[in-house]
Scaffold this motif. Structure first.
Motif, PDB file in Angstrom:
ATOM      1  N   MET A   1       0.824  -1.201   0.000  1.00  9.33           N
ATOM      2  CA  MET A   1       0.000   0.000   0.000  1.00  9.33           C
ATOM      3  C   MET A   1       0.859   1.251   0.000  1.00  9.33           C
ATOM      4  SD  MET A   1      -2.918  -1.199  -0.402  1.00  9.33           S
ATOM      5  CE  MET A   1      -3.713   0.358  -0.447  1.00  9.33           C
ATOM      6  N   ASP A   2       2.154   1.091   0.250  1.00  8.67           N
ATOM      7  CA  ASP A   2       3.030   2.258   0.271  1.00  8.67           C
ATOM      8  C   ASP A   2       3.222   2.866  -1.114  1.00  8.67           C
ATOM      9  OD1 ASP A   2       3.431   2.302   3.034  1.00  8.67           O
ATOM     10  OD2 ASP A   2       5.000   0.793   2.902  1.00  8.67           O
ATOM     11  N   GLY A   3       2.727   2.217  -2.135  1.00 12.82           N
ATOM     12  CA  GLY A   3       2.744   2.795  -3.472  1.00 12.82           C
ATOM     13  C   GLY A   3       1.525   3.660  -3.746  1.00 12.82           C
ATOM     14  N   LYS A   4       0.676   3.820  -2.755  1.00 11.46           N
ATOM     15  CA  LYS A   4      -0.549   4.608  -2.904  1.00 11.46           C
ATOM     16  C   LYS A   4      -0.480   5.955  -2.190  1.00 11.46           C
ATOM     17  CE  LYS A   4      -3.023   1.672  -5.209  1.00 11.46           C
ATOM     18  NZ  LYS A   4      -3.436   1.954  -6.557  1.00 11.46           N
ATOM     19  N   PHE A   5       0.246   6.009  -1.076  1.00 12.01           N
ATOM     20  CA  PHE A   5       0.418   7.281  -0.372  1.00 12.01           C
ATOM     21  C   PHE A   5       1.731   7.240   0.406  1.00 12.01           C
ATOM     22  CE2 PHE A   5      -2.367   4.599   2.181  1.00 12.01           C
ATOM     23  CZ  PHE A   5      -1.803   4.638   3.443  1.00 12.01           C
ATOM     24  N   ALA A   6       2.412   8.372   0.416  1.00 13.96           N
ATOM     25  CA  ALA A   6       3.703   8.470   1.099  1.00 13.96           C
ATOM     26  C   ALA A   6       3.492   8.659   2.592  1.00 13.96           C
ATOM     27  CB  ALA A   6       4.493   9.632   0.531  1.00 13.96           C
ATOM     28  N   PRO A   8       5.697   9.618   6.404  1.00 12.10           N
ATOM     29  CA  PRO A   8       6.936  10.163   6.961  1.00 12.10           C
ATOM     30  C   PRO A   8       7.947   9.058   7.245  1.00 12.10           C
ATOM     31  CG  PRO A   8       5.025  11.009   8.157  1.00 12.10           C
ATOM     32  CD  PRO A   8       4.527   9.949   7.224  1.00 12.10           C
ATOM     33  N   ILE A   9       9.188   9.344   7.055  1.00 15.98           N
ATOM     34  CA  ILE A   9      10.384   8.497   7.223  1.00 15.98           C
ATOM     35  C   ILE A   9      10.414   7.288   6.299  1.00 15.98           C
ATOM     36  CG2 ILE A   9      10.845   9.261   9.595  1.00 15.98           C
ATOM     37  CD1 ILE A   9      10.017   6.387  10.505  1.00 15.98           C
ATOM     38  N   ASN A  10       9.458   7.154   5.435  1.00 20.36           N
ATOM     39  CA  ASN A  10       9.423   6.027   4.497  1.00 20.36           C
ATOM     40  C   ASN A  10       9.427   6.493   3.044  1.00 20.36           C
ATOM     41  OD1 ASN A  10       9.330   3.912   6.431  1.00 20.36           O
ATOM     42  ND2 ASN A  10       7.194   4.394   6.821  1.00 20.36           N
ATOM     43  N   GLY A  11       9.935   7.702   2.801  1.00 22.88           N
ATOM     44  CA  GLY A  11       9.877   8.279   1.463  1.00 22.88           C
ATOM     45  C   GLY A  11      10.528   7.434   0.384  1.00 22.88           C
ATOM     46  N   ALA A  12      11.744   6.962   0.622  1.00 19.72           N
ATOM     47  CA  ALA A  12      12.450   6.173  -0.393  1.00 19.72           C
ATOM     48  C   ALA A  12      11.728   4.848  -0.637  1.00 19.72           C
ATOM     49  CB  ALA A  12      13.895   5.930   0.028  1.00 19.72           C
ATOM     50  N   TYR A  13      11.273   4.215   0.430  1.00 22.55           N
ATOM     51  CA  TYR A  13      10.546   2.948   0.293  1.00 22.55           C
ATOM     52  C   TYR A  13       9.251   3.172  -0.485  1.00 22.55           C
ATOM     53  CZ  TYR A  13       8.300  -1.466   1.492  1.00 22.55           C
ATOM     54  OH  TYR A  13       7.673  -2.681   1.427  1.00 22.55           O
ATOM     55  N   CYS A  14       8.513   4.217  -0.123  1.00 19.27           N
ATOM     56  CA  CYS A  14       7.263   4.517  -0.829  1.00 19.27           C
ATOM     57  C   CYS A  14       7.536   4.833  -2.296  1.00 19.27           C
ATOM     58  CB  CYS A  14       6.534   5.686  -0.162  1.00 19.27           C
ATOM     59  SG  CYS A  14       5.889   5.293   1.485  1.00 19.27           S
ATOM     60  N   ALA A  15       8.623   5.559  -2.566  1.00 21.33           N
ATOM     61  CA  ALA A  15       8.972   5.895  -3.951  1.00 21.33           C
ATOM     62  C   ALA A  15       9.199   4.632  -4.777  1.00 21.33           C
ATOM     63  CB  ALA A  15      10.221   6.782  -3.983  1.00 21.33           C
ATOM     64  N   SER A  16       9.844   3.627  -4.182  1.00 20.24           N
ATOM     65  CA  SER A  16      10.074   2.384  -4.922  1.00 20.24           C
ATOM     66  C   SER A  16       8.755   1.694  -5.238  1.00 20.24           C
ATOM     67  CB  SER A  16      11.014   1.453  -4.141  1.00 20.24           C
ATOM     68  OG  SER A  16      10.375   0.908  -3.002  1.00 20.24           O
ATOM     69  N   LYS A  17       7.784   1.803  -4.339  1.00 17.89           N
ATOM     70  CA  LYS A  17       6.481   1.182  -4.565  1.00 17.89           C
ATOM     71  C   LYS A  17       5.658   1.979  -5.580  1.00 17.89           C
ATOM     72  CE  LYS A  17       7.737  -1.891  -1.804  1.00 17.89           C
ATOM     73  NZ  LYS A  17       8.475  -2.970  -2.439  1.00 17.89           N
TER      74      LYS A  17
END
Length: 134
Positions: A1-6, A8-17
């Motif tokens: 689900m991190d590919g749906k909304f960013a 805090p502190i997970n920006g790079a991980y969310c960006a990959s998703k």
């Protein structure tokens, strides 16, 4: 689900998703005429060693109370303790059933908590309000 909304502190991980979502959408369009299907499996939190590994590799950083990110680390750890995790074997069976279908949808959510699914449909301003105040 991190590919749906960013988050805090997970920006790079969310960006990959986010990238997986975009690449899959482009491939689905590009490969359609070749009868090649592309789908995205969007898993929720799974009962794996992911968070244990995360803790082991980032404990020194996340426990630094002088860090400008300290409140984000604390909030993230607190939310993870409350989180319910799906059994990975059950999710694997669901994923296996999905990929055996003759016609695939663009996306499938697997073991996604209702609240996560719900927040993906909120306007950006509401998502940000919730994430800023959790």
């Amino acid at each position: 689900m991190d590919g749906k909304f960013a988050q805090p502190i997970n920006g790079a991980y969310c960006a990959s998703k986010f990238a997986v979502e975009a690449l899959s959408d482009a491939l689905r369009l590009e490969l359609h005429s070749n009868n090649i299907q592309v789908t995205v499996i969007e898993p929720g939190p799974m009962n794996t060693n992911f968070f244990k590994t995360l803790d082991n590799n980032s404990n020194a950083l996340s426990s630094d109370t002088n860090s400008c990110y300290a409140r984000f680390y604390e909030s993230d750890a607190s939310n993870r303790k409350k989180q319910k995790f799906a059994e990975s074997k059950k999710a694997a069976k669901t994923i296996s059933d999905i990929i055996m279908k003759s016609r695939l949808n663009a996306r499938y959510q697997v073991a996604v908590p209702f609240s996560y699914n719900m927040i993906t449909h909120f306007p950006d301003s509401l998502k940000e309000y919730i994430l800023k105040n959790r």
